[in-house]
Scaffold this motif. Sequence first.
Motif, PDB file in Angstrom:
ATOM      1  N   ALA A 121       0.823  -1.209   0.000  1.00 44.82           N
ATOM      2  CA  ALA A 121       0.000   0.000   0.000  1.00 44.82           C
ATOM      3  C   ALA A 121       0.859   1.262   0.000  1.00 44.82           C
ATOM      4  O   ALA A 121       0.568   2.232  -0.722  1.00 44.82           O
ATOM      5  CB  ALA A 121      -0.940  -0.008   1.206  1.00 44.82           C
ATOM      6  N   ALA A 124       2.037   1.791  -3.398  1.00 44.64           N
ATOM      7  CA  ALA A 124       1.003   2.379  -4.263  1.00 44.64           C
ATOM      8  C   ALA A 124       0.924   3.884  -4.056  1.00 44.64           C
ATOM      9  O   ALA A 124       0.829   4.657  -5.011  1.00 44.64           O
ATOM     10  CB  ALA A 124      -0.345   1.711  -3.983  1.00 44.64           C
ATOM     11  N   ALA A 128       1.911   6.922  -6.895  1.00 44.40           N
ATOM     12  CA  ALA A 128       0.958   7.975  -7.257  1.00 44.40           C
ATOM     13  C   ALA A 128       1.656   9.330  -7.304  1.00 44.40           C
ATOM     14  O   ALA A 128       1.131  10.287  -7.888  1.00 44.40           O
ATOM     15  CB  ALA A 128      -0.200   8.000  -6.272  1.00 44.40           C
ATOM     16  N   ILE A 136       2.308   3.588 -12.347  1.00 43.88           N
ATOM     17  CA  ILE A 136       1.455   2.739 -11.509  1.00 43.88           C
ATOM     18  C   ILE A 136       1.049   1.488 -12.261  1.00 43.88           C
ATOM     19  O   ILE A 136       1.086   0.380 -11.739  1.00 43.88           O
ATOM     20  CB  ILE A 136       0.206   3.525 -11.045  1.00 43.88           C
ATOM     21  CG1 ILE A 136       0.641   4.804 -10.348  1.00 43.88           C
ATOM     22  CG2 ILE A 136      -0.651   2.677 -10.120  1.00 43.88           C
ATOM     23  CD1 ILE A 136      -0.484   5.797 -10.169  1.00 43.88           C
ATOM     24  N   GLN A 137       0.645   1.675 -13.521  1.00 40.14           N
ATOM     25  CA  GLN A 137       0.253   0.510 -14.332  1.00 40.14           C
ATOM     26  C   GLN A 137       1.398  -0.489 -14.438  1.00 40.14           C
ATOM     27  O   GLN A 137       1.204  -1.702 -14.312  1.00 40.14           O
ATOM     28  CB  GLN A 137      -0.156   0.943 -15.756  1.00 40.14           C
ATOM     29  CG  GLN A 137      -1.386   1.832 -15.813  1.00 40.14           C
ATOM     30  CD  GLN A 137      -2.653   1.112 -15.396  1.00 40.14           C
ATOM     31  OE1 GLN A 137      -2.642  -0.081 -15.112  1.00 40.14           O
ATOM     32  NE2 GLN A 137      -3.756   1.842 -15.313  1.00 40.14           N
ATOM     33  N   ALA A 140       1.893  -2.160 -11.034  1.00 40.95           N
ATOM     34  CA  ALA A 140       0.736  -3.008 -10.701  1.00 40.95           C
ATOM     35  C   ALA A 140       0.814  -4.308 -11.493  1.00 40.95           C
ATOM     36  O   ALA A 140       0.614  -5.399 -10.952  1.00 40.95           O
ATOM     37  CB  ALA A 140      -0.571  -2.272 -10.994  1.00 40.95           C
ATOM     38  N   VAL A 143       3.413  -6.683 -10.057  1.00 42.94           N
ATOM     39  CA  VAL A 143       2.977  -7.401  -8.847  1.00 42.94           C
ATOM     40  C   VAL A 143       1.981  -8.507  -9.207  1.00 42.94           C
ATOM     41  O   VAL A 143       2.014  -9.601  -8.643  1.00 42.94           O
ATOM     42  CB  VAL A 143       2.375  -6.438  -7.796  1.00 42.94           C
ATOM     43  CG1 VAL A 143       1.807  -7.209  -6.608  1.00 42.94           C
ATOM     44  CG2 VAL A 143       3.427  -5.447  -7.317  1.00 42.94           C
ATOM     45  N   MET A 144       1.108  -8.231 -10.181  1.00 44.81           N
ATOM     46  CA  MET A 144       0.200  -9.282 -10.659  1.00 44.81           C
ATOM     47  C   MET A 144       1.001 -10.472 -11.188  1.00 44.81           C
ATOM     48  O   MET A 144       0.699 -11.639 -10.894  1.00 44.81           O
ATOM     49  CB  MET A 144      -0.729  -8.725 -11.738  1.00 44.81           C
ATOM     50  CG  MET A 144      -1.766  -7.744 -11.200  1.00 44.81           C
ATOM     51  SD  MET A 144      -2.472  -6.657 -12.487  1.00 44.81           S
ATOM     52  CE  MET A 144      -3.341  -7.849 -13.511  1.00 44.81           C
ATOM     53  N   SER A 147       2.761 -12.367  -8.259  1.00 45.97           N
ATOM     54  CA  SER A 147       1.828 -13.172  -7.451  1.00 45.97           C
ATOM     55  C   SER A 147       1.376 -14.406  -8.214  1.00 45.97           C
ATOM     56  O   SER A 147       1.307 -15.504  -7.658  1.00 45.97           O
ATOM     57  CB  SER A 147       0.582 -12.360  -7.075  1.00 45.97           C
ATOM     58  OG  SER A 147       0.918 -11.074  -6.677  1.00 45.97           O
TER      59      SER A 147
ATOM     60  N   TYR B 118      -2.452 -10.373  -5.561  1.00 41.44           N
ATOM     61  CA  TYR B 118      -2.842 -10.139  -6.950  1.00 41.44           C
ATOM     62  C   TYR B 118      -3.982  -9.119  -7.028  1.00 41.44           C
ATOM     63  O   TYR B 118      -3.939  -8.167  -7.810  1.00 41.44           O
ATOM     64  CB  TYR B 118      -3.275 -11.476  -7.577  1.00 41.44           C
ATOM     65  CG  TYR B 118      -3.549 -11.398  -9.057  1.00 41.44           C
ATOM     66  CD1 TYR B 118      -2.526 -11.603  -9.972  1.00 41.44           C
ATOM     67  CD2 TYR B 118      -4.822 -11.120  -9.541  1.00 41.44           C
ATOM     68  CE1 TYR B 118      -2.765 -11.531 -11.330  1.00 41.44           C
ATOM     69  CE2 TYR B 118      -5.071 -11.040 -10.898  1.00 41.44           C
ATOM     70  CZ  TYR B 118      -4.036 -11.248 -11.789  1.00 41.44           C
ATOM     71  OH  TYR B 118      -4.279 -11.166 -13.139  1.00 41.44           O
ATOM     72  N   PHE B 120      -4.856  -6.881  -4.768  1.00 39.33           N
ATOM     73  CA  PHE B 120      -4.364  -5.550  -4.387  1.00 39.33           C
ATOM     74  C   PHE B 120      -3.708  -4.870  -5.596  1.00 39.33           C
ATOM     75  O   PHE B 120      -3.895  -3.677  -5.838  1.00 39.33           O
ATOM     76  CB  PHE B 120      -3.346  -5.640  -3.244  1.00 39.33           C
ATOM     77  CG  PHE B 120      -3.963  -5.692  -1.861  1.00 39.33           C
ATOM     78  CD1 PHE B 120      -4.910  -4.753  -1.462  1.00 39.33           C
ATOM     79  CD2 PHE B 120      -3.576  -6.654  -0.944  1.00 39.33           C
ATOM     80  CE1 PHE B 120      -5.469  -4.784  -0.187  1.00 39.33           C
ATOM     81  CE2 PHE B 120      -4.131  -6.693   0.331  1.00 39.33           C
ATOM     82  CZ  PHE B 120      -5.076  -5.763   0.713  1.00 39.33           C
ATOM     83  N   ALA B 121      -2.927  -5.649  -6.332  1.00 41.93           N
ATOM     84  CA  ALA B 121      -2.232  -5.088  -7.494  1.00 41.93           C
ATOM     85  C   ALA B 121      -3.216  -4.685  -8.588  1.00 41.93           C
ATOM     86  O   ALA B 121      -3.084  -3.620  -9.207  1.00 41.93           O
ATOM     87  CB  ALA B 121      -1.207  -6.092  -8.036  1.00 41.93           C
ATOM     88  N   VAL B 122      -4.221  -5.524  -8.816  1.00 46.37           N
ATOM     89  CA  VAL B 122      -5.249  -5.174  -9.810  1.00 46.37           C
ATOM     90  C   VAL B 122      -5.946  -3.882  -9.374  1.00 46.37           C
ATOM     91  O   VAL B 122      -6.201  -2.991 -10.194  1.00 46.37           O
ATOM     92  CB  VAL B 122      -6.283  -6.310  -9.960  1.00 46.37           C
ATOM     93  CG1 VAL B 122      -7.411  -5.882 -10.880  1.00 46.37           C
ATOM     94  CG2 VAL B 122      -5.624  -7.564 -10.505  1.00 46.37           C
ATOM     95  N   ALA B 124      -4.684  -1.497  -7.611  1.00 45.86           N
ATOM     96  CA  ALA B 124      -3.782  -0.368  -7.876  1.00 45.86           C
ATOM     97  C   ALA B 124      -3.854   0.049  -9.342  1.00 45.86           C
ATOM     98  O   ALA B 124      -3.895   1.238  -9.664  1.00 45.86           O
ATOM     99  CB  ALA B 124      -2.350  -0.733  -7.483  1.00 45.86           C
ATOM    100  N   GLY B 125      -3.872  -0.936 -10.220  1.00 46.76           N
ATOM    101  CA  GLY B 125      -3.995  -0.638 -11.650  1.00 46.76           C
ATOM    102  C   GLY B 125      -5.308   0.069 -11.968  1.00 46.76           C
ATOM    103  O   GLY B 125      -5.347   0.984 -12.796  1.00 46.76           O
ATOM    104  N   ALA B 128      -5.338   3.728 -10.892  1.00 49.44           N
ATOM    105  CA  ALA B 128      -4.536   4.577 -11.773  1.00 49.44           C
ATOM    106  C   ALA B 128      -5.364   5.075 -12.955  1.00 49.44           C
ATOM    107  O   ALA B 128      -4.989   6.029 -13.632  1.00 49.44           O
ATOM    108  CB  ALA B 128      -3.316   3.810 -12.267  1.00 49.44           C
ATOM    109  N   LEU B 129      -6.503   4.442 -13.199  1.00 48.75           N
ATOM    110  CA  LEU B 129      -7.382   4.864 -14.296  1.00 48.75           C
ATOM    111  C   LEU B 129      -8.388   5.917 -13.834  1.00 48.75           C
ATOM    112  O   LEU B 129      -9.135   6.460 -14.646  1.00 48.75           O
ATOM    113  CB  LEU B 129      -8.113   3.650 -14.875  1.00 48.75           C
ATOM    114  CG  LEU B 129      -7.206   2.547 -15.438  1.00 48.75           C
ATOM    115  CD1 LEU B 129      -8.024   1.317 -15.820  1.00 48.75           C
ATOM    116  CD2 LEU B 129      -6.425   3.064 -16.654  1.00 48.75           C
ATOM    117  N   ILE B 136      -5.763   7.350  -5.642  1.00 46.18           N
ATOM    118  CA  ILE B 136      -4.767   6.342  -5.264  1.00 46.18           C
ATOM    119  C   ILE B 136      -4.277   6.587  -3.844  1.00 46.18           C
ATOM    120  O   ILE B 136      -4.168   5.654  -3.047  1.00 46.18           O
ATOM    121  CB  ILE B 136      -3.577   6.363  -6.251  1.00 46.18           C
ATOM    122  CG1 ILE B 136      -4.094   6.186  -7.674  1.00 46.18           C
ATOM    123  CG2 ILE B 136      -2.576   5.271  -5.907  1.00 46.18           C
ATOM    124  CD1 ILE B 136      -3.072   6.528  -8.728  1.00 46.18           C
ATOM    125  N   ALA B 140      -4.645   3.933  -0.947  1.00 44.25           N
ATOM    126  CA  ALA B 140      -3.379   3.423  -0.389  1.00 44.25           C
ATOM    127  C   ALA B 140      -3.379   3.623   1.121  1.00 44.25           C
ATOM    128  O   ALA B 140      -3.031   2.714   1.881  1.00 44.25           O
ATOM    129  CB  ALA B 140      -2.183   4.121  -1.026  1.00 44.25           C
TER     130      ALA B 140
END
Lengths: 326, 326
Positions: A121, A124, A128, A136-137, A140, A143-144, A147, B118, B120-122, B124-125, B128-129, B136, B140
């Motif tokens: 966190a 993250a 930002a 960030i993308q 992120a 990390v995906m 994992s 996973y 958490f990472a999604v 975060a992604g 970011a949008l 964020i 966070a």
Amino acid sequence: MTHTLKQLEIPSTLRHDLQAVEDRIMHRVESQSALITAAGQHLVSSGGKRLRAMMVLLASQLGRYRLSDSLHAATAVELIHAASLVHDDLVDDADRRRGKVTVHAKWDQGVALMVGDYLFAVAAGEMALAPDPRVIQIFAESVMTISASELHPVMATLPTATALEQYYAKIGGKTAALFEAAAAAGMVCGGGSPEEIEAAARYGYDIGLAFQIVDDILDFVSTEETLGKPAGNDLREGTITLPLILAVKDHHEHPLVNLLDRYEQLSDAQVEQAISQVKQLGGIDQAIAEARSITQRGLAALDIFPPSAAKELLREIADYVLDRHF
Amino acid sequence: MTHTLKQLEIPSTLRHDLQAVEDRIMHRVESQSALITAAGQHLVSSGGKRLRAMMVLLASQLGRYRLSDSLHAATAVELIHAASLVHDDLVDDADRRRGKVTVHAKWDQGVALMVGDYLFAVAAGEMALAPDPRVIQIFAESVMTISASELHPVMATLPTATALEQYYAKIGGKTAALFEAAAAAGMVCGGGSPEEIEAAARYGYDIGLAFQIVDDILDFVSTEETLGKPAGNDLREGTITLPLILAVKDHHEHPLVNLLDRYEQLSDAQVEQAISQVKQLGGIDQAIAEARSITQRGLAALDIFPPSAAKELLREIADYVLDRHF
């Protein structure tokens, strides 16, 4: 292959900027929870050489560098690395890492789990602050990938046509993805073009692969003294790595092929014998050659950049990754 | 206190937008790893009413609403919620949640750990949008609060002047922080002023507190049938919650005060007796009164907004949170 411990020479300007990253990491780990602070500091203080942060800064320097633009991405990548290590050690129930007791062993599993979440966190929040939301993308997605790769199915028996492929998929997720993200995010912070970001990403990915291959080689050739754990640890845990795969590549009838079918019952003598056999069959030398070749491929990705001090340092990092501890 | 199951009436426009969030969640949970996809879908499909996503959308509607601006924050908050539940269940070693088997019980601990990371990472992604990087930061910080609160020291014995304070700190971190973040992030997406964001945050926090108080009350008054687990679960686990704290507030010599000193040895009969005593001492009624009062305080924070359909729905959510299952 030399047996001297190669040192990475870091110029004072970079050292200064890395110190700013270090200060930022320590600042961000502080929490109102004394336990989070203690466990977080324990974790990040064993953070090694900050290679990933260095990669962010140097990739930025291939473009338009300002420390304030790259500081947060460099901080984030080290926080992600720390978070992912503490969860990784929890899954593996490892008691030690780099000779230092792990968080779940020193405190407990709940602490390790929550400190990892906390650091993800914080990371993250750091991302930002980067000048471009693509940072960030990029992180992120890394990390995906990390994992998901942790849950990658265990490899089938050796030798198979897919063993090598599975190995590269595994270390790609486990290690290379974060190096890739570091270099790509750095280039984004440096205002790189899509082509430049892609080139930095490829450099980072390949250096990450080489880094993990070297780690896996060290598990065969190191002594307990230099490794902080007994050699042959991967064999004892039934983990098939590159030296073993390459050792039996042309020896499909060799006893090593089925050795890990009963890895839980391996005696110390059997592990020692297996290490000798892997060496005799050229598994180590071939793995080193692979690491070198992958490193060269990674460096070639940097060809689109004109010569610069940063590019030279990225080359030195590649050499360092290859030669450390050999 | 009525015993009818109050339904939240959701207008069709909001239902449509929530469906878009639902679709987005399911889309984002899909991974190249079949295991991540399966465990992620298992987790988010038991996601309940999506109250937090609803709060994001409705808070946005207090300002300048566009689904495309709020969709990602609404998706992110539900992903964070799912990630935090799976890690929470892992720490608590809970086998079931809402009557459904938990991820670590169905697969294993490693899967639960990595699926949480996973997601958490999604998340975060997704954040970011969102149209504003403050989204964020807000999320966070909420995850930092949730993780730290999970490690909050276990409460001292009852009755203490600090028991109530500790309880609110704990549920503030455990539950209210994410509702607060949802409402605040929604208002940010809706282009709110700092004052409006603060007001939404206060509404979300208080509704979150009330939500957890009601959960804790339900643990005393529910049957196994409605709760999906036996009543008195918190007592069996030695967890001091509001009904117990309030029951002994003016009865410092009552046996309930020391009941949880030996919670591991409590028989079913003792738990039943304790539940009766908490009811007789008015612990439930007082806890309901507290939840109502906190809800009123949260709703008062919305006074700065002119009347609107969204504001009315936020009021109905507050009623729903209070009245569900009673």
